[in-house]
Scaffold this motif. Structure first.
Motif, PDB file in Angstrom:
ATOM      1  N   GLY A  84       0.828  -1.210   0.000  1.00 24.57           N
ATOM      2  CA  GLY A  84       0.000   0.000   0.000  1.00 24.57           C
ATOM      3  C   GLY A  84       0.858   1.254   0.000  1.00 24.57           C
ATOM      4  N   LEU A  85       1.916   1.239   0.805  1.00 22.89           N
ATOM      5  CA  LEU A  85       2.839   2.374   0.838  1.00 22.89           C
ATOM      6  C   LEU A  85       3.531   2.529  -0.515  1.00 22.89           C
ATOM      7  CD1 LEU A  85       4.366   4.657   2.210  1.00 22.89           C
ATOM      8  CD2 LEU A  85       5.905   2.931   3.203  1.00 22.89           C
ATOM      9  N   SER A  86       3.962   1.419  -1.104  1.00 20.25           N
ATOM     10  CA  SER A  86       4.598   1.475  -2.432  1.00 20.25           C
ATOM     11  C   SER A  86       3.649   2.080  -3.460  1.00 20.25           C
ATOM     12  CB  SER A  86       5.011   0.075  -2.892  1.00 20.25           C
ATOM     13  OG  SER A  86       6.060  -0.416  -2.132  1.00 20.25           O
ATOM     14  N   SER A  87       2.403   1.634  -3.460  1.00 26.63           N
ATOM     15  CA  SER A  87       1.412   2.150  -4.404  1.00 26.63           C
ATOM     16  C   SER A  87       1.199   3.640  -4.204  1.00 26.63           C
ATOM     17  CB  SER A  87       0.085   1.403  -4.245  1.00 26.63           C
ATOM     18  OG  SER A  87       0.245   0.037  -4.552  1.00 26.63           O
ATOM     19  N   ARG A  88       1.132   4.057  -2.943  1.00 21.49           N
ATOM     20  CA  ARG A  88       0.975   5.482  -2.629  1.00 21.49           C
ATOM     21  C   ARG A  88       2.143   6.292  -3.199  1.00 21.49           C
ATOM     22  NH1 ARG A  88      -1.466   8.665   1.374  1.00 21.49           N
ATOM     23  NH2 ARG A  88      -2.403   6.830   2.324  1.00 21.49           N
ATOM     24  N   LEU A  89       3.360   5.795  -3.017  1.00 22.19           N
ATOM     25  CA  LEU A  89       4.540   6.511  -3.488  1.00 22.19           C
ATOM     26  C   LEU A  89       4.583   6.589  -5.014  1.00 22.19           C
ATOM     27  CD1 LEU A  89       7.230   5.112  -1.015  1.00 22.19           C
ATOM     28  CD2 LEU A  89       6.220   7.415  -1.030  1.00 22.19           C
ATOM     29  N   VAL A  90       4.220   5.505  -5.689  1.00 22.52           N
ATOM     30  CA  VAL A  90       4.208   5.516  -7.148  1.00 22.52           C
ATOM     31  C   VAL A  90       3.151   6.496  -7.647  1.00 22.52           C
ATOM     32  CG1 VAL A  90       3.891   4.133  -9.238  1.00 22.52           C
ATOM     33  CG2 VAL A  90       5.121   3.170  -7.297  1.00 22.52           C
ATOM     34  N   ARG A  92       2.131   9.128  -6.085  1.00 23.00           N
ATOM     35  CA  ARG A  92       2.643  10.472  -5.765  1.00 23.00           C
ATOM     36  C   ARG A  92       3.630  10.940  -6.832  1.00 23.00           C
ATOM     37  NH1 ARG A  92       5.194  10.622  -0.131  1.00 23.00           N
ATOM     38  NH2 ARG A  92       2.977  10.478   0.395  1.00 23.00           N
ATOM     39  N   HIS A  93       4.518  10.048  -7.278  1.00 20.93           N
ATOM     40  CA  HIS A  93       5.548  10.423  -8.244  1.00 20.93           C
ATOM     41  C   HIS A  93       4.982  10.639  -9.651  1.00 20.93           C
ATOM     42  CE1 HIS A  93       8.342   9.653  -5.096  1.00 20.93           C
ATOM     43  NE2 HIS A  93       8.336   8.332  -5.210  1.00 20.93           N
ATOM     44  N   ARG A  94       3.895   9.937  -9.966  1.00 18.38           N
ATOM     45  CA  ARG A  94       3.227  10.036 -11.274  1.00 18.38           C
ATOM     46  C   ARG A  94       4.216  10.006 -12.431  1.00 18.38           C
ATOM     47  NH1 ARG A  94      -1.926  13.666 -11.839  1.00 18.38           N
ATOM     48  NH2 ARG A  94      -2.305  12.064 -13.368  1.00 18.38           N
ATOM     49  N   LEU A  95       5.050   8.985 -12.446  1.00 20.39           N
ATOM     50  CA  LEU A  95       6.033   8.823 -13.509  1.00 20.39           C
ATOM     51  C   LEU A  95       5.338   8.279 -14.765  1.00 20.39           C
ATOM     52  CD1 LEU A  95       8.808   7.099 -11.369  1.00 20.39           C
ATOM     53  CD2 LEU A  95       8.712   9.507 -12.052  1.00 20.39           C
ATOM     54  N   PRO A  96       5.472   8.975 -15.889  1.00 20.26           N
ATOM     55  CA  PRO A  96       4.790   8.501 -17.100  1.00 20.26           C
ATOM     56  C   PRO A  96       5.172   7.069 -17.491  1.00 20.26           C
ATOM     57  CG  PRO A  96       5.650  10.708 -17.425  1.00 20.26           C
ATOM     58  CD  PRO A  96       6.171  10.237 -16.100  1.00 20.26           C
ATOM     59  N   GLU A  97       6.470   6.722 -17.362  1.00 22.62           N
ATOM     60  CA  GLU A  97       6.876   5.363 -17.747  1.00 22.62           C
ATOM     61  C   GLU A  97       6.269   4.319 -16.823  1.00 22.62           C
ATOM     62  OE1 GLU A  97      10.159   6.639 -14.908  1.00 22.62           O
ATOM     63  OE2 GLU A  97       9.106   7.619 -16.543  1.00 22.62           O
ATOM     64  N   ALA A  98       6.107   4.646 -15.548  1.00 26.39           N
ATOM     65  CA  ALA A  98       5.475   3.702 -14.619  1.00 26.39           C
ATOM     66  C   ALA A  98       4.011   3.498 -15.003  1.00 26.39           C
ATOM     67  CB  ALA A  98       5.593   4.203 -13.185  1.00 26.39           C
ATOM     68  N   SER A  99       3.326   4.578 -15.306  1.00 21.32           N
ATOM     69  CA  SER A  99       1.916   4.472 -15.714  1.00 21.32           C
ATOM     70  C   SER A  99       1.772   3.641 -16.979  1.00 21.32           C
ATOM     71  CB  SER A  99       1.323   5.861 -15.948  1.00 21.32           C
ATOM     72  OG  SER A  99       1.238   6.560 -14.731  1.00 21.32           O
ATOM     73  N   LEU A 132       6.942  -4.214 -10.230  1.00 22.30           N
ATOM     74  CA  LEU A 132       7.048  -2.883 -10.830  1.00 22.30           C
ATOM     75  C   LEU A 132       6.656  -1.803  -9.826  1.00 22.30           C
ATOM     76  CD1 LEU A 132       7.590  -1.119 -13.307  1.00 22.30           C
ATOM     77  CD2 LEU A 132       5.215  -1.515 -13.998  1.00 22.30           C
ATOM     78  N   ILE A 133       5.567  -2.005  -9.123  1.00 25.53           N
ATOM     79  CA  ILE A 133       5.130  -1.018  -8.131  1.00 25.53           C
ATOM     80  C   ILE A 133       6.179  -0.854  -7.039  1.00 25.53           C
ATOM     81  CG2 ILE A 133       3.431  -0.581  -6.295  1.00 25.53           C
ATOM     82  CD1 ILE A 133       1.309  -1.741  -8.230  1.00 25.53           C
ATOM     83  N   VAL A 134       6.715  -1.968  -6.586  1.00 27.29           N
ATOM     84  CA  VAL A 134       7.741  -1.909  -5.536  1.00 27.29           C
ATOM     85  C   VAL A 134       8.962  -1.150  -6.044  1.00 27.29           C
ATOM     86  CG1 VAL A 134       9.346  -3.312  -4.171  1.00 27.29           C
ATOM     87  CG2 VAL A 134       6.961  -4.005  -4.382  1.00 27.29           C
ATOM     88  N   MET A 135       9.443  -1.501  -7.233  1.00 26.06           N
ATOM     89  CA  MET A 135      10.662  -0.888  -7.751  1.00 26.06           C
ATOM     90  C   MET A 135      10.473   0.596  -8.070  1.00 26.06           C
ATOM     91  SD  MET A 135      12.547  -3.406  -7.312  1.00 26.06           S
ATOM     92  CE  MET A 135      14.113  -2.918  -7.962  1.00 26.06           C
ATOM     93  N   LYS A 136       9.290   0.985  -8.514  1.00 31.19           N
ATOM     94  CA  LYS A 136       9.029   2.385  -8.867  1.00 31.19           C
ATOM     95  C   LYS A 136       8.711   3.247  -7.643  1.00 31.19           C
ATOM     96  CE  LYS A 136       9.507   2.071 -13.330  1.00 31.19           C
ATOM     97  NZ  LYS A 136      10.555   2.776 -14.065  1.00 31.19           N
ATOM     98  N   SER A 137       8.628   2.623  -6.463  1.00 28.79           N
ATOM     99  CA  SER A 137       8.359   3.409  -5.248  1.00 28.79           C
ATOM    100  C   SER A 137       9.501   4.367  -4.947  1.00 28.79           C
ATOM    101  CB  SER A 137       8.125   2.484  -4.046  1.00 28.79           C
ATOM    102  OG  SER A 137       9.363   1.900  -3.624  1.00 28.79           O
ATOM    103  N   GLY A 138      10.711   3.999  -5.365  1.00 30.90           N
ATOM    104  CA  GLY A 138      11.866   4.858  -5.146  1.00 30.90           C
ATOM    105  C   GLY A 138      12.444   4.794  -3.743  1.00 30.90           C
ATOM    106  N   ALA A 180      -5.870   3.992  -9.848  1.00 29.04           N
ATOM    107  CA  ALA A 180      -5.551   5.011  -8.842  1.00 29.04           C
ATOM    108  C   ALA A 180      -4.143   5.569  -9.044  1.00 29.04           C
ATOM    109  CB  ALA A 180      -5.693   4.425  -7.437  1.00 29.04           C
ATOM    110  N   ILE A 181      -3.198   4.699  -9.345  1.00 27.80           N
ATOM    111  CA  ILE A 181      -1.818   5.149  -9.553  1.00 27.80           C
ATOM    112  C   ILE A 181      -1.732   6.059 -10.769  1.00 27.80           C
ATOM    113  CG2 ILE A 181       0.489   4.384 -10.240  1.00 27.80           C
ATOM    114  CD1 ILE A 181       0.084   1.945  -8.382  1.00 27.80           C
ATOM    115  N   VAL A 182      -2.359   5.654 -11.863  1.00 23.57           N
ATOM    116  CA  VAL A 182      -2.312   6.444 -13.094  1.00 23.57           C
ATOM    117  C   VAL A 182      -2.930   7.823 -12.872  1.00 23.57           C
ATOM    118  CG1 VAL A 182      -3.231   6.575 -15.456  1.00 23.57           C
ATOM    119  CG2 VAL A 182      -2.188   4.454 -14.636  1.00 23.57           C
ATOM    120  N   LYS A 183      -3.994   7.893 -12.068  1.00 28.60           N
ATOM    121  CA  LYS A 183      -4.645   9.178 -11.781  1.00 28.60           C
ATOM    122  C   LYS A 183      -3.905   9.986 -10.716  1.00 28.60           C
ATOM    123  CE  LYS A 183      -9.258   7.652 -12.998  1.00 28.60           C
ATOM    124  NZ  LYS A 183     -10.568   7.219 -12.509  1.00 28.60           N
ATOM    125  N   GLY A 184      -2.913   9.368 -10.065  1.00 32.15           N
ATOM    126  CA  GLY A 184      -2.190  10.071  -8.998  1.00 32.15           C
ATOM    127  C   GLY A 184      -2.960  10.136  -7.708  1.00 32.15           C
TER     128      GLY A 184
END
Length: 189
Positions: A84-90, A92-99, A132-138, A180-184
């Motif tokens: 859940g924390l990882s998803s929140r961070l991704v 928040r970052h709204r990285l186009p490549e992650a989306s 992917l979600i875990v790795m993109k959390s930063g 939710a991640i794609v919408k930020g």
């Protein structure tokens, strides 16, 4: 290193249930299988012991851990919070490549579900989404914690999506998370 490679191969065998919970893991048979001395095999087993997949018993050797229902429940609770924390961070970052990557994987999951609803494909794609979600959390510490917990629960994840109804629930969950991640939307993610 050689020990890490051997650990990875043993881990895969455990996750595929080739070594069942409680089953012994013979150093000699593994060293014969890989054509190496027992030293790297012992080191590999120590690595897996640190990850909670194997326990090494004095004068009896190594065996696959056999988690109780309570231990599995606790690991899933920890994993849920950390993911859940990882998803929140991704989100928040709204990285186009992650989306883009998440959306692509979700489309693959949907295609698998509507065409053949193949268990193994669903498991692999879900694992890729998680990773992917875990790795993109930063967050490197979060990544390390989740990777350890992920290996411990991977054997049991297969049970969670073993029926078509459970895969349908899984797909719906992934639609919500990726959306939710794609919408930020951090809170919903």
């Amino acid at each position: 290193s050689l020990s890490e490679q051997i650990a990875e191969m043993i881990c895969e065998a455990i996750l595929k249930n080739e070594y069942k919970p409680g089953a012994p893991i013979g150093e000699q048979s593994i060293s014969n299988q890989f054509g190496v001395s027992r030293g790297p095999v012992r080191d590999a087993l120590r690595i897996l012991e640190g990850e909670g997949l194997v326990e090494i018993l004095p004068r009896r050797g190594a065996r696959v851990t056999n988690l109780s229902i309570r231990e599995v429940d606790q690991l899933y609770e920890i994993r849920a919070v950390l993911l859940g924390l990882s998803s929140r961070l991704v989100a928040r970052h709204r990285l186009p490549e992650a989306s883009e990557e998440l959306t692509s994987l979700l489309q693959q999951l949907e295609k698998n579900f509507t065409r053949k609803n193949d268990f193994e494909s669903h498991f692999q794609i879900s694992s890729q989404l998680n990773r992917l979600i875990v790795m993109k959390s930063g967050n490197e510490n979060l990544i390390a914690m989740l990777m350890k917990v992920a290996r411990q629960v991977a054997r049991y994840q297969r049970l969670g999506i073993s029926t078509p109804d459970r895969r349908a629930e899984s797909l719906e969950g992934w639609r919500n998370i990726v959306g939710a991640i794609v919408k930020g939307d951090e809170e919903r993610a």
